[in-house]
Scaffold this motif. Structure first.
Motif, PDB file in Angstrom:
ATOM      1  N   TYR A 138       1.411   2.735 -14.201  1.00 12.88           N
ATOM      2  CA  TYR A 138       1.163   3.697 -15.272  1.00 12.88           C
ATOM      3  C   TYR A 138       1.930   5.005 -15.100  1.00 12.88           C
ATOM      4  N   THR A 139       1.991   5.522 -13.874  1.00 14.16           N
ATOM      5  CA  THR A 139       2.642   6.818 -13.671  1.00 14.16           C
ATOM      6  C   THR A 139       4.071   6.698 -13.159  1.00 14.16           C
ATOM      7  N   GLY A 140       4.414   5.565 -12.553  1.00 19.69           N
ATOM      8  CA  GLY A 140       5.743   5.383 -11.985  1.00 19.69           C
ATOM      9  C   GLY A 140       5.912   6.053 -10.635  1.00 19.69           C
ATOM     10  N   GLN A 141       4.856   6.712 -10.149  1.00 17.10           N
ATOM     11  CA  GLN A 141       4.930   7.386  -8.853  1.00 17.10           C
ATOM     12  C   GLN A 141       4.614   6.401  -7.733  1.00 17.10           C
ATOM     13  N   GLN A 142       5.213   6.666  -6.588  1.00 18.78           N
ATOM     14  CA  GLN A 142       4.955   5.834  -5.423  1.00 18.78           C
ATOM     15  C   GLN A 142       3.527   6.064  -4.949  1.00 18.78           C
ATOM     16  N   MET A 143       2.823   4.991  -4.580  1.00 18.99           N
ATOM     17  CA  MET A 143       1.414   5.106  -4.222  1.00 18.99           C
ATOM     18  C   MET A 143       1.194   5.938  -2.965  1.00 18.99           C
ATOM     19  N   LYS A 144       2.030   5.729  -1.964  1.00 18.96           N
ATOM     20  CA  LYS A 144       1.946   6.484  -0.719  1.00 18.96           C
ATOM     21  C   LYS A 144       0.530   6.497  -0.143  1.00 18.96           C
ATOM     22  N   ALA A 145      -0.061   5.335  -0.041  1.00 17.93           N
ATOM     23  CA  ALA A 145      -1.424   5.240   0.465  1.00 17.93           C
ATOM     24  C   ALA A 145      -1.449   5.184   1.987  1.00 17.93           C
ATOM     25  N   TYR A 146      -0.392   5.707   2.634  1.00 18.44           N
ATOM     26  CA  TYR A 146      -0.328   5.658   4.090  1.00 18.44           C
ATOM     27  C   TYR A 146      -1.471   6.420   4.729  1.00 18.44           C
ATOM     28  N   LYS A 147      -2.016   7.383   4.026  1.00 21.55           N
ATOM     29  CA  LYS A 147      -3.108   8.154   4.603  1.00 21.55           C
ATOM     30  C   LYS A 147      -4.370   7.316   4.770  1.00 21.55           C
ATOM     31  N   SER A 148      -4.463   6.199   4.064  1.00 25.57           N
ATOM     32  CA  SER A 148      -5.634   5.347   4.200  1.00 25.57           C
ATOM     33  C   SER A 148      -5.471   4.330   5.324  1.00 25.57           C
ATOM     34  N   LEU A 149      -4.277   4.217   5.874  1.00 24.84           N
ATOM     35  CA  LEU A 149      -4.044   3.265   6.959  1.00 24.84           C
ATOM     36  C   LEU A 149      -4.655   3.776   8.255  1.00 24.84           C
ATOM     37  N   GLN A 150      -5.288   2.899   9.018  1.00 25.69           N
ATOM     38  CA  GLN A 150      -5.981   3.272  10.248  1.00 25.69           C
ATOM     39  C   GLN A 150      -5.017   3.914  11.257  1.00 25.69           C
ATOM     40  N   LEU A 153       0.802  -1.217   0.000  1.00 25.51           N
ATOM     41  CA  LEU A 153       0.000   0.000   0.000  1.00 25.51           C
ATOM     42  C   LEU A 153       0.841   1.276   0.000  1.00 25.51           C
ATOM     43  N   VAL A 154       1.988   1.231   0.678  1.00 22.40           N
ATOM     44  CA  VAL A 154       2.776   2.445   0.865  1.00 22.40           C
ATOM     45  C   VAL A 154       3.951   2.543  -0.108  1.00 22.40           C
ATOM     46  N   LEU A 155       4.635   1.460  -0.332  1.00 24.05           N
ATOM     47  CA  LEU A 155       5.892   1.528  -1.074  1.00 24.05           C
ATOM     48  C   LEU A 155       5.794   1.165  -2.549  1.00 24.05           C
ATOM     49  N   THR A 156       4.681   0.605  -2.979  1.00 22.43           N
ATOM     50  CA  THR A 156       4.538   0.182  -4.365  1.00 22.43           C
ATOM     51  C   THR A 156       4.446   1.389  -5.292  1.00 22.43           C
TER      52      THR A 156
END
Length: 92
Positions: free
Chosen positions: A64-76, A57-60
């Protein structure tokens, strides 16, 4: 290698990527599998730990864009931290 009906609809680079992924599965096209060739035995599934989920979730990086997902904001845990509940609530 047997191919599914899906394979001919692919074009160019997509077909090349599909071929590369099929090499990882010993040439088995998942869309060509029949239901009697599948297993319901969960012991064949890989073990998944919370660290694996966090890494995904965070490091992948987005394909398509090559940008890091940085979905840490969705983590509880991040939501608790942002709300000011960092250590107060857990020190009881």
């Amino acid at each position: 290698m047997s191919r599914s009906e899906y394979y001919p609809s692919l074009s160019g680079d997509i077909k090349l990527r599909y071929d590369e992924k099929m090499k990882l599965t010993d040439g088995i096209d998942p869309y060509a599998l029949r239901i009697d060739e599948l297993s319901e035995d969960v012991s064949f599934l890989p073990a998944v730990k919370i660290v694996d989920l966090m890494n995904y979730l965070v490091l992948t990086h987005c394909f398509y864009t090559g940008q890091q997902m940085k979905a840490y904001k969705s983590l509880q845990a991040f939501k608790y931290y942002e709300a000011g509940m960092s250590n107060k609530r857990w020190q009881k």
